[in-house]
Structure formats: C-alpha cells, structure tokens
Design a protein around this motif. Structure first.
Motif, PDB file in Angstrom:
ATOM      1  N   VAL A 168      17.735  38.351  56.143  1.00  0.00           N
ATOM      2  CA  VAL A 168      17.032  37.228  55.516  1.00  0.00           C
ATOM      3  C   VAL A 168      17.431  35.891  56.132  1.00  0.00           C
ATOM      4  CG1 VAL A 168      16.512  38.429  53.356  1.00  0.00           C
ATOM      5  CG2 VAL A 168      18.626  37.079  53.551  1.00  0.00           C
ATOM      6  N   ALA A 210      14.645  33.346  57.165  1.00  0.00           N
ATOM      7  CA  ALA A 210      14.651  31.938  56.728  1.00  0.00           C
ATOM      8  C   ALA A 210      14.515  31.005  57.924  1.00  0.00           C
ATOM      9  CB  ALA A 210      15.930  31.633  55.954  1.00  0.00           C
ATOM     10  N   LYS A 211      15.246  31.293  58.991  1.00  0.00           N
ATOM     11  CA  LYS A 211      15.163  30.444  60.186  1.00  0.00           C
ATOM     12  C   LYS A 211      13.754  30.447  60.774  1.00  0.00           C
ATOM     13  CE  LYS A 211      20.001  30.849  61.584  1.00  0.00           C
ATOM     14  NZ  LYS A 211      20.934  31.436  62.571  1.00  0.00           N
ATOM     15  N   LYS A 245      18.600  38.554  48.398  1.00  0.00           N
ATOM     16  CA  LYS A 245      17.710  38.723  49.549  1.00  0.00           C
ATOM     17  C   LYS A 245      16.254  38.535  49.123  1.00  0.00           C
ATOM     18  CE  LYS A 245      20.681  41.705  52.328  1.00  0.00           C
ATOM     19  NZ  LYS A 245      20.710  41.224  53.699  1.00  0.00           N
ATOM     20  N   VAL A 290      15.656  34.814  48.644  1.00  0.00           N
ATOM     21  CA  VAL A 290      15.529  34.095  49.911  1.00  0.00           C
ATOM     22  C   VAL A 290      14.141  34.329  50.509  1.00  0.00           C
ATOM     23  CG1 VAL A 290      16.365  33.943  52.292  1.00  0.00           C
ATOM     24  CG2 VAL A 290      18.001  34.029  50.402  1.00  0.00           C
ATOM     25  N   ALA A 315      11.570  31.402  51.295  1.00  0.00           N
ATOM     26  CA  ALA A 315      11.029  31.225  52.646  1.00  0.00           C
ATOM     27  C   ALA A 315       9.506  31.150  52.609  1.00  0.00           C
ATOM     28  CB  ALA A 315      11.499  32.362  53.556  1.00  0.00           C
ATOM     29  N   GLU A 353      22.971  35.267  52.915  1.00  0.00           N
ATOM     30  CA  GLU A 353      21.951  34.906  51.927  1.00  0.00           C
ATOM     31  C   GLU A 353      22.177  33.489  51.404  1.00  0.00           C
ATOM     32  OE1 GLU A 353      22.345  39.213  52.225  1.00  0.00           O
ATOM     33  OE2 GLU A 353      23.825  37.751  51.562  1.00  0.00           O
ATOM     34  N   ALA A 360      21.156  31.062  54.140  1.00  0.00           N
ATOM     35  CA  ALA A 360      19.698  31.054  54.281  1.00  0.00           C
ATOM     36  C   ALA A 360      19.047  30.250  53.160  1.00  0.00           C
ATOM     37  CB  ALA A 360      19.162  32.487  54.291  1.00  0.00           C
ATOM     38  N   PHE A 361      19.510  30.461  51.929  1.00  0.00           N
ATOM     39  CA  PHE A 361      18.908  29.766  50.794  1.00  0.00           C
ATOM     40  C   PHE A 361      19.139  28.260  50.900  1.00  0.00           C
ATOM     41  CE2 PHE A 361      18.699  28.276  46.362  1.00  0.00           C
ATOM     42  CZ  PHE A 361      17.424  28.709  46.042  1.00  0.00           C
ATOM     43  N   ILE A 371      16.890  26.641  53.422  1.00  0.00           N
ATOM     44  CA  ILE A 371      15.522  26.469  52.917  1.00  0.00           C
ATOM     45  C   ILE A 371      15.463  25.312  51.929  1.00  0.00           C
ATOM     46  CG2 ILE A 371      13.697  27.534  51.531  1.00  0.00           C
ATOM     47  CD1 ILE A 371      14.611  30.239  52.822  1.00  0.00           C
TER      48      ILE A 371
END
Length: 194
Positions: free
Chosen positions: A65, A69-70, A138, A141, A145, A178, A181-182, A185
């Motif tokens: 994830v 996200a990226k 996950k 995220v 996203a 995770e 990633a969150f 975002i």
C-alpha cells in the motif's frame, strides 16, 4: 469485481508509467482461460494516454500500500521497480515485486470522456509470490488513496471527512509502511484542499 491494483503502461519513448487503477474483472471469454478486464482510466492521465496510444498494460496485484499511495499522489519513477518485459512486447513491463500480474491488450474502446472504458484481454499472466493479505490499515490506505485521486471530482469536505474517518483503523492496525502511506496521503490532500 473491481480489482484495486497498480498498472504499468509505456509511452512512445519507452518510458514506463506506474499508476493505481481499479479494473473490473470480467469472466473469461468462452475460448479463453484467463480473465478479461474493463479498464476505466480518466482522460488526461498518463495511463489513459499510453493505453490510447498502444493498448498495452500490465495489471499487478499487490499488498504494497505504500507503493499504491505513492502512485496515487504523484509520479513514481520506474527505476528499480520494473524488472522486465513480458508477453513478447516492450510495452508490457512487469513490476519486480507483486503477487500476481496480467499482461493485457485492449480489444475495444468506449466510454464517455472524461472516463474511458477499454475492454482488455489477458495475453499472459504470472505469479511472483504468495499473497500475504490485507489488514484494516491497508484497506484504509487504499480508500484514502482513491480519495486523493478524486480531488476536483468529489466535494472537498466529503474527502476531508472520509479521510479523517479512515484514521482510526490506521492508528489501530498499521505497520510502518501503512502509517507512512496514510500520512503521505493526508499531507497531499491537505495541501490541495486548503
């Protein structure tokens, strides 16, 4: 069924684009063993541009994830992420790390811009490693996203409220990837929805 995935496409100069995409998985045609897909990229995206130009992509199933996200919030350089051409075409570039992949070719074009609809048949597929699975973080995220890619399409307050609601499962169940990633975002959305 919609498959949350990462797709690679290649432009006319051989540059690989990596982006999130949620293709619809269609049952195999009567004479096919592999599934077909309905790709629905938005006009103006590099993915849509590449698919309109050459009709080829590789769909990747992954639980990464952070990479998802990226790809949702900006350009991700393919250096080190893409390993090889598959399916006999330089326009089918597979990610190094994924669970399963499907090299596809578009067989028909439709839809109404800004969202195109392209039916694609699988020409070759493979499994790289077993699927580990998703936890609540996950899933959160992935939803965040998707919201990040809908800025300008969905009401800003709805996006803010939805992302805030996703914070709880991330705080309760996230690992390092995770959580990173969150927050990536959240920062991206905050900067664009001032």
């Amino acid at each position: 069924m919609i498959l949350e995935s990462i797709v690679t496409t290649v432009d006319e100069n051989g540059v690989v684009n990596i982006a999130p995409l949620g293709p619809i998985v269609l049952p195999p045609d009567p004479d096919e063993l592999l599934p077909s897909f309905l790709l629905r990229p938005y006009q103006g995206s590099k993915t849509c541009e590449n698919l309109l130009a050459n009709g080829k992509a590789v769909i990747h199933v992954t639980d990464d994830v952070l990479l998802l996200a990226k790809t949702a919030i900006g350009h991700v350089p393919a250096d080190g992420l893409v390993c090889q051409a598959v399916g006999g075409s330089t326009h089918h570039q597979r990610l190094v790390d994924c669970h399963r992949w499907f090299a596809v070719e578009v067989t028909s074009y439709g839809g109404t811009p800004p969202r195109h609809e392209m039916k694609a048949r699988c020409v070759v597929d493979g499994v790289q490693r077993p699927f580990f699975g998703f936890n609540r973080a996950k899933h959160a995220v992935i939803e965040a996203a998707i919201l990040a890619t809908r800025i300008g399409i969905i009401d800003s307050q709805v996006i803010r409220d939805s992302i805030e609601a996703l914070r709880t499962p991330v705080e309760k169940t996230a690992g390092l990837d995770e959580a990173e990633a969150f927050e990536m975002i959240v920062q991206f959305v905050s900067e664009r929805l001032l």
